[in-house]
Design a protein around this motif. Sequence first.
Motif, mmCIF file in Angstrom:
data_model
loop_
_atom_site.group_PDB
_atom_site.id
_atom_site.type_symbol
_atom_site.label_atom_id
_atom_site.label_comp_id
_atom_site.label_asym_id
_atom_site.label_seq_id
_atom_site.Cartn_x
_atom_site.Cartn_y
_atom_site.Cartn_z
ATOM 1 N N ASP A 289 0.873 -1.165 0.000
ATOM 2 C CA ASP A 289 0.000 0.000 0.000
ATOM 3 C C ASP A 289 0.918 1.224 0.000
ATOM 4 O O ASP A 289 1.709 1.412 0.933
ATOM 5 C CB ASP A 289 -0.877 -0.021 1.252
ATOM 6 N N VAL A 290 0.842 2.051 -1.037
ATOM 7 C CA VAL A 290 1.777 3.176 -1.166
ATOM 8 C C VAL A 290 1.639 4.167 -0.015
ATOM 9 O O VAL A 290 2.573 4.930 0.266
ATOM 10 C CB VAL A 290 1.596 3.904 -2.518
ATOM 11 N N ASP A 291 0.502 4.169 0.665
ATOM 12 C CA ASP A 291 0.336 5.069 1.811
ATOM 13 C C ASP A 291 1.201 4.627 2.991
ATOM 14 O O ASP A 291 1.571 5.448 3.840
ATOM 15 C CB ASP A 291 -1.134 5.125 2.241
ATOM 16 N N ASN A 292 1.511 3.321 3.053
ATOM 17 C CA ASN A 292 2.370 2.799 4.120
ATOM 18 C C ASN A 292 3.836 2.742 3.704
ATOM 19 O O ASN A 292 4.730 2.770 4.552
ATOM 20 C CB ASN A 292 1.929 1.386 4.519
ATOM 21 N N LEU A 293 4.059 2.648 2.412
ATOM 22 C CA LEU A 293 5.415 2.471 1.892
ATOM 23 C C LEU A 293 6.211 3.774 2.004
ATOM 24 O O LEU A 293 5.744 4.831 1.573
ATOM 25 C CB LEU A 293 5.343 2.026 0.430
ATOM 26 N N PRO A 294 7.426 3.721 2.574
ATOM 27 C CA PRO A 294 8.240 4.938 2.700
ATOM 28 C C PRO A 294 8.596 5.548 1.341
ATOM 29 O O PRO A 294 8.675 4.847 0.330
ATOM 30 C CB PRO A 294 9.501 4.445 3.423
ATOM 31 N N THR A 295 8.816 6.843 1.344
ATOM 32 C CA THR A 295 9.162 7.548 0.102
ATOM 33 C C THR A 295 10.456 7.017 -0.503
ATOM 34 O O THR A 295 10.645 7.082 -1.719
ATOM 35 C CB THR A 295 9.314 9.056 0.373
ATOM 36 N N GLY A 299 6.937 5.196 -2.094
ATOM 37 C CA GLY A 299 5.639 5.364 -1.448
ATOM 38 C C GLY A 299 5.412 6.784 -0.968
ATOM 39 O O GLY A 299 6.094 7.722 -1.387
ATOM 40 N N LYS A 300 4.464 6.924 -0.037
ATOM 41 C CA LYS A 300 4.091 8.252 0.450
ATOM 42 C C LYS A 300 4.405 8.456 1.932
ATOM 43 O O LYS A 300 4.252 9.560 2.448
ATOM 44 C CB LYS A 300 2.594 8.480 0.219
#
Length: 345
Positions: A289-295, A299-300
């Motif tokens: 989930d890109v909302d959980n994935l670090p930049t 991610g975001k």
Amino acid sequence: MLEAFLSLTLPPIVRCPLKYYHSDRDHCLLQSPIVRFFAVDFQDQSCLSLSSLFITMSMFRRRGSQRQQQEQEHHELHPESKINELKAALGPLSGCSLLYCTDACLKRYLEARNWNVEKAKKMLEETLAWRSTYKPEEIRWNEIAKEGETGKVFKANFHDRFGRTVLIMRPGRQNTTSMDNQIKHLVYLIENAILYLPEGQEEMVWLIDFTGWSLRTNVSIKTARETINILQNHYPQRLAVAFLYSPPRLFEAFWKVVKYFLDPKTFHKVKFVYLKNKESVALMESCFDVDNLPTEFGGKATMKYDHEEFSRLMIQDDVKTAKFWGLDKITLVETNGHATPALVA
């Protein structure tokens, strides 16, 4: 009679004189005892075309491979008989070995050795011997806390889309030179990640961030080889996938050496992903989930490693770990301002 037998058992093929084999492949085949048997010189001084025979032999090999694949699929769907067979072959177990050798564990070793019970038994016995001397279940955070000061390896506070534990690795933050302590630190975190996997999940994911990586911070070939050896031989089927995120070109030279230490199954679990590559982006989004994935991994979320907070969590986990393994006779030892569990002799 042999000619008649071959005409019945093999598909129509072209004949040629034995002395006329036309390729290196034919020459290699000619050395095979099987081919020597079939490639006889008949009264008309002709024999089976070796190239045609090669095609026929390949066909039989493919059939054998398909049959083996079908057998493996059957074992994966119905593993009980092989697990029981391996269990009987191992004999009575006790202590930590008994706790370690669950049915799920036996299944992983069987899968790693293509359901060959004898090979799985050998592999598992080697692991039990390693665990009896290395004692990974007895490693405590206070022993390796210094290795974790820079956050070069730590357990993430999120899972992937399949509920798998995520270990984040940042080789550019290497802060020590001791191979033994570096490996001990990683083994500790692998054990921790496994012990706290969600129910029904067997595997973990590695996210490797190459920010700041250089030859100066890179681990030695010897350390990499020993790490691979431990992962492949003592934690089979535990790694789902390792994402190497935007590795620099300089890393490719190191990888060309290291990849030869990987068995085929592990090799195919290593994925090179790049920030601006559409396939890489799609692969990461399919797993996270890109909302959980670090930049740092496209991610975001913001990734911040707090050593004090992580140490507190690991100390709590040490108490749970000791209880799981029946090693809960512990005392608290003051280490760098932290009360840390340690085993009592």
